[in-house]
Every structure is written in structure tokens, then in C-alpha cells.
Write a protein that holds these residues in place. Structure first.
Motif, mmCIF file in Angstrom:
data_model
loop_
_atom_site.group_PDB
_atom_site.id
_atom_site.type_symbol
_atom_site.label_atom_id
_atom_site.label_comp_id
_atom_site.label_asym_id
_atom_site.label_seq_id
_atom_site.Cartn_x
_atom_site.Cartn_y
_atom_site.Cartn_z
ATOM 1 N N LYS A 33 -34.201 -1.054 -20.178
ATOM 2 C CA LYS A 33 -35.312 -0.445 -19.433
ATOM 3 C C LYS A 33 -36.461 -1.437 -19.287
ATOM 4 O O LYS A 33 -37.057 -1.560 -18.216
ATOM 5 N N LEU A 34 -36.775 -2.148 -20.348
ATOM 6 C CA LEU A 34 -37.869 -3.118 -20.321
ATOM 7 C C LEU A 34 -37.612 -4.230 -19.297
ATOM 8 O O LEU A 34 -38.486 -4.573 -18.509
ATOM 9 N N ILE A 35 -36.403 -4.793 -19.308
ATOM 10 C CA ILE A 35 -36.095 -5.876 -18.375
ATOM 11 C C ILE A 35 -36.115 -5.355 -16.938
ATOM 12 O O ILE A 35 -36.605 -6.027 -16.032
ATOM 13 N N ALA A 36 -35.610 -4.154 -16.716
ATOM 14 C CA ALA A 36 -35.662 -3.559 -15.373
ATOM 15 C C ALA A 36 -37.117 -3.388 -14.931
ATOM 16 O O ALA A 36 -37.456 -3.667 -13.768
ATOM 17 N N GLU A 37 -37.995 -2.967 -15.830
ATOM 18 C CA GLU A 37 -39.419 -2.845 -15.510
ATOM 19 C C GLU A 37 -40.021 -4.209 -15.183
ATOM 20 O O GLU A 37 -40.796 -4.343 -14.233
ATOM 21 N N PHE A 38 -39.669 -5.224 -15.973
ATOM 22 C CA PHE A 38 -40.169 -6.573 -15.744
ATOM 23 C C PHE A 38 -39.753 -7.061 -14.354
ATOM 24 O O PHE A 38 -40.572 -7.573 -13.598
ATOM 25 N N ASP A 44 -40.572 -9.534 -4.897
ATOM 26 C CA ASP A 44 -39.237 -9.246 -4.354
ATOM 27 C C ASP A 44 -38.404 -8.320 -5.238
ATOM 28 O O ASP A 44 -37.354 -7.867 -4.808
ATOM 29 N N HIS A 45 -38.818 -8.067 -6.444
ATOM 30 C CA HIS A 45 -38.146 -7.101 -7.332
ATOM 31 C C HIS A 45 -36.637 -7.323 -7.423
ATOM 32 O O HIS A 45 -35.863 -6.374 -7.412
ATOM 33 N N GLN A 46 -36.219 -8.566 -7.498
ATOM 34 C CA GLN A 46 -34.798 -8.868 -7.526
ATOM 35 C C GLN A 46 -34.405 -9.537 -8.829
ATOM 36 O O GLN A 46 -35.117 -10.394 -9.325
ATOM 37 N N GLY A 47 -33.253 -9.155 -9.338
ATOM 38 C CA GLY A 47 -32.734 -9.782 -10.538
ATOM 39 C C GLY A 47 -31.523 -9.030 -11.039
ATOM 40 O O GLY A 47 -31.213 -7.930 -10.584
ATOM 41 N N SER A 48 -30.835 -9.656 -11.957
ATOM 42 C CA SER A 48 -29.669 -9.066 -12.592
ATOM 43 C C SER A 48 -29.671 -9.517 -14.045
ATOM 44 O O SER A 48 -30.176 -10.598 -14.354
ATOM 45 N N PHE A 49 -29.102 -8.711 -14.911
ATOM 46 C CA PHE A 49 -29.098 -9.085 -16.322
ATOM 47 C C PHE A 49 -27.990 -8.358 -17.059
ATOM 48 O O PHE A 49 -27.460 -7.361 -16.581
ATOM 49 N N GLU A 50 -27.673 -8.889 -18.226
ATOM 50 C CA GLU A 50 -26.743 -8.227 -19.137
ATOM 51 C C GLU A 50 -27.205 -8.502 -20.555
ATOM 52 O O GLU A 50 -27.626 -9.614 -20.877
ATOM 53 N N ILE A 51 -27.128 -7.483 -21.383
ATOM 54 C CA ILE A 51 -27.576 -7.575 -22.770
ATOM 55 C C ILE A 51 -26.356 -7.419 -23.664
ATOM 56 O O ILE A 51 -25.648 -6.422 -23.580
ATOM 57 N N LEU A 52 -26.134 -8.408 -24.504
ATOM 58 C CA LEU A 52 -25.062 -8.347 -25.489
ATOM 59 C C LEU A 52 -25.699 -8.294 -26.875
ATOM 60 O O LEU A 52 -26.919 -8.411 -27.003
ATOM 61 N N ALA A 53 -24.925 -8.122 -27.891
ATOM 62 C CA ALA A 53 -25.463 -7.946 -29.244
ATOM 63 C C ALA A 53 -26.268 -9.145 -29.730
ATOM 64 O O ALA A 53 -27.189 -8.998 -30.531
ATOM 65 N N LEU A 78 -41.947 -9.733 -24.729
ATOM 66 C CA LEU A 78 -41.928 -8.342 -24.278
ATOM 67 C C LEU A 78 -40.893 -7.520 -25.044
ATOM 68 O O LEU A 78 -41.155 -6.388 -25.450
ATOM 69 N N ILE A 79 -39.714 -8.105 -25.252
ATOM 70 C CA ILE A 79 -38.658 -7.402 -25.981
ATOM 71 C C ILE A 79 -39.081 -7.136 -27.424
ATOM 72 O O ILE A 79 -38.971 -6.015 -27.919
ATOM 73 N N SER A 80 -39.565 -8.174 -28.101
ATOM 74 C CA SER A 80 -39.984 -8.015 -29.500
ATOM 75 C C SER A 80 -41.071 -6.965 -29.632
ATOM 76 O O SER A 80 -41.019 -6.103 -30.521
ATOM 77 N N THR A 81 -42.063 -7.009 -28.739
ATOM 78 C CA THR A 81 -43.175 -6.053 -28.788
ATOM 79 C C THR A 81 -42.697 -4.636 -28.529
ATOM 80 O O THR A 81 -43.061 -3.707 -29.243
ATOM 81 N N ARG A 82 -41.852 -4.464 -27.508
ATOM 82 C CA ARG A 82 -41.371 -3.119 -27.167
ATOM 83 C C ARG A 82 -40.539 -2.522 -28.296
ATOM 84 O O ARG A 82 -40.662 -1.348 -28.632
#
Length: 136
Positions: A33-38, A44-53, A78-82
Motif C-alpha cells: 500500500k505504501l509503495i502504491a501511494e508513493f 505520471d503516477h507510473q511504476g511497478s513493484f514486487e515485494i519478497l521476504a 518510508l517503509i521503515s517509518t510506516r
């Protein structure tokens, strides 16, 4: 170094300290959710991502006011803070080095597909093997 060209697409791979499998099934949706918000807040609101362990792949059009190092530091922060705000007690430590490469506009869909297949890929290949393949 900052840049003025807004068409610099970057595939960034950053990992947890010593590639420890830190992100569990409760953390991943929060990070997702955080990365999607970022991504929604950048031009342009464009990007793709994947989160692994133990690592994250991010394909994004690099904001003109940000270097690759600043992008990596910003997303990690941002990840650490969230995660702290959400009550996760485990502190996320990040590996100092990360991998980044630029992606031409003509190769974006191929790169996006590569990122979307990371969960399948890492059933057969460890992060360390992938990083060796990438020359790290």
C-alpha cells in the motif's frame, strides 16, 4: 546526481540487511500500500513493484528532483517509518548496497513482466544468485 530528463526509468532492487527474510504476510500488504501511494504521488503516477521476504523490486520513472540514491533512501525510510507506525516491532535494517539499472521506454513492458514474475522466479533462484547474475 539530479537530472532534468523525466524519461529515466529505473529498475531498483534493494534488500534487507544480510538478505534476511524480514517481510512476512502481515508486513507485505502494508508495504504494498505504501509503495502504491508513493507511486501515485510522483509525476505520471507510473511504476511497478514486487515485494519478497528479503528484497523489493521497483520500476519507476525517476522523479526529476531525485537521484537513484535518494530514491532508494526515500523508499526505505518510508517503509521503515510506516512499519513502526503500524506497530511492527521488528526494525528493518537495509543492505547498504542496492542494484539499479536504467530501462529504455521500448523495454518497459518486458521489464514490468520480469518484476511481476519475481515470486515465481525466486522459487528457483535465490536473491544472491540473482545478484551474481546482475554482476553484484
Amino acid at each position: 546526481m539530479r537530472h532534468s530528463n523525466s524519461e529515466i526509468w529505473t529498475h531498483l532492487v534493494f534488500s534487507t540487511k544480510e538478505h534476511r527474510a524480514v517481510f512476512d504476510d502481515q508486513m507485505i500488504p502494508v508495504i504494498r500500500k505504501l509503495i502504491a501511494e508513493f507511486i501515485s504521488e510522483i509525476p505520471d503516477h507510473q511504476g511497478s513493484f514486487e515485494i519478497l521476504a528479503d528484497h523489493i523490486h521497483l520500476l519507476i520513472k525517476l522523479p526529476g528532483n531525485m537521484s537513484v540514491n535518494e530514491l532508494a533512501e526515500k523508499v526505505q525510510s518510508l517503509i521503515s517509518t510506516r512499519l513502526k507506525l503500524e506497530g511492527f516491532r521488528k526494525e528493518v535494517e537495509w543492505e547498504e548496497n542496492f542494484h539499479a539499472h536504467s530501462v529504455s521506454v521500448s523495454k518497459l513492458s518486458t521489464e514490468k513482466n520480469l518484476i511481476e514474475r519475481q515470486l515465481i522466479k525466486h522459487k528457483d533462484m535465490s536473491l544472491e544468485e540473482e545478484l551474481r547474475f546482475l554482476g553484484m
